[in-house]
Design a protein around this motif. Structure first.
Motif, PDB file in Angstrom:
ATOM      1  N   TYR A   1      -6.413   1.902   3.931  1.00  0.00           N
ATOM      2  CA  TYR A   1      -4.937   1.672   4.279  1.00  0.00           C
ATOM      3  C   TYR A   1      -4.137   2.883   4.768  1.00  0.00           C
ATOM      4  O   TYR A   1      -2.972   2.695   4.518  1.00  0.00           O
ATOM      5  CB  TYR A   1      -4.428   0.776   3.122  1.00  0.00           C
ATOM      6  CG  TYR A   1      -5.088  -0.655   3.149  1.00  0.00           C
ATOM      7  CD1 TYR A   1      -4.256  -1.664   3.794  1.00  0.00           C
ATOM      8  CD2 TYR A   1      -6.054  -1.017   2.358  1.00  0.00           C
ATOM      9  CE1 TYR A   1      -4.965  -3.007   3.913  1.00  0.00           C
ATOM     10  CE2 TYR A   1      -6.538  -2.154   2.451  1.00  0.00           C
ATOM     11  CZ  TYR A   1      -5.997  -3.093   3.372  1.00  0.00           C
ATOM     12  OH  TYR A   1      -6.478  -4.533   3.029  1.00  0.00           O
TER      13      TYR A   1
ATOM     14  N   LEU B   1       0.592   4.742  -0.951  1.00  0.00           N
ATOM     15  CA  LEU B   1       0.392   3.933   0.218  1.00  0.00           C
ATOM     16  C   LEU B   1       1.383   3.479   0.959  1.00  0.00           C
ATOM     17  O   LEU B   1       2.486   3.533   0.518  1.00  0.00           O
ATOM     18  CB  LEU B   1      -0.204   2.275  -0.346  1.00  0.00           C
ATOM     19  CG  LEU B   1      -1.488   2.351  -1.111  1.00  0.00           C
ATOM     20  CD1 LEU B   1      -1.554   1.144  -2.102  1.00  0.00           C
ATOM     21  CD2 LEU B   1      -2.644   2.570  -0.413  1.00  0.00           C
TER      22      LEU B   1
ATOM     23  N   GLY C   1      -3.830   5.636   3.083  1.00  0.00           N
ATOM     24  CA  GLY C   1      -3.035   6.032   1.781  1.00  0.00           C
ATOM     25  C   GLY C   1      -3.407   7.444   1.256  1.00  0.00           C
ATOM     26  O   GLY C   1      -4.769   7.895   2.009  1.00  0.00           O
TER      27      GLY C   1
ATOM     28  N   ARG D   1       6.737   4.355   2.164  1.00  0.00           N
ATOM     29  CA  ARG D   1       5.675   4.728   1.209  1.00  0.00           C
ATOM     30  C   ARG D   1       5.978   4.393  -0.183  1.00  0.00           C
ATOM     31  O   ARG D   1       6.930   4.522  -0.734  1.00  0.00           O
ATOM     32  CB  ARG D   1       5.475   6.312   1.335  1.00  0.00           C
ATOM     33  CG  ARG D   1       5.255   7.081   2.565  1.00  0.00           C
ATOM     34  CD  ARG D   1       3.733   6.586   3.383  1.00  0.00           C
ATOM     35  NE  ARG D   1       2.775   7.208   2.811  1.00  0.00           N
ATOM     36  CZ  ARG D   1       1.660   6.978   3.306  1.00  0.00           C
ATOM     37  NH1 ARG D   1       1.357   6.234   4.233  1.00  0.00           N
ATOM     38  NH2 ARG D   1       0.533   7.490   2.596  1.00  0.00           N
TER      39      ARG D   1
ATOM     40  N   THR E   1      -8.028   3.073  -0.479  1.00  0.00           N
ATOM     41  CA  THR E   1      -6.722   3.758  -0.227  1.00  0.00           C
ATOM     42  C   THR E   1      -7.018   4.399   1.304  1.00  0.00           C
ATOM     43  O   THR E   1      -5.780   4.160   2.050  1.00  0.00           O
ATOM     44  CB  THR E   1      -6.569   4.633  -1.387  1.00  0.00           C
ATOM     45  OG1 THR E   1      -6.415   3.982  -2.447  1.00  0.00           O
ATOM     46  CG2 THR E   1      -5.355   5.684  -1.147  1.00  0.00           C
TER      47      THR E   1
END
Length: 83
Positions: A58, A78, A60, A10, A55
């Motif tokens: 993806y 992310l 995130g 991450r 976000t």
């Protein structure tokens, strides 16, 4: 602004300012498309909602909080790109 690895694949990007901040009870509101809290300056109210949508796309997370500088802190987490 700072960026770095969080571990477990991450990445974390932190953006802070020293502006007036954002009341905690209105933070979810500003993530809605077209919502603006500051009507004194030009804008569309799309910026944070677009960041939040991308976000999530993806996998995130966008979190808004209080900056030690007195303003708003935006934390964007992310997944790291696979090499």
């Amino acid at each position: 602004m700072s960026a770095g690895a969080m571990g477990m694949g991450r990445l974390l990007l932190v953006i802070e300012d020293d502006g007036p901040g954002l009341p905690e009870d209105r933070r979810d509101e500003v993530l809605k498309r077209g919502t603006r809290l500051d009507e004194d300056v030009p804008g569309t109210g799309l910026g944070l909602s677009i960041v939040d949508e991308l976000t999530r796309a993806y996998e995130g997370r966008l979190t808004l909080g209080d900056s030690d500088m007195g303003g708003l802190k935006a934390m964007l987490e992310l997944p790291a790109a696979e090499s």
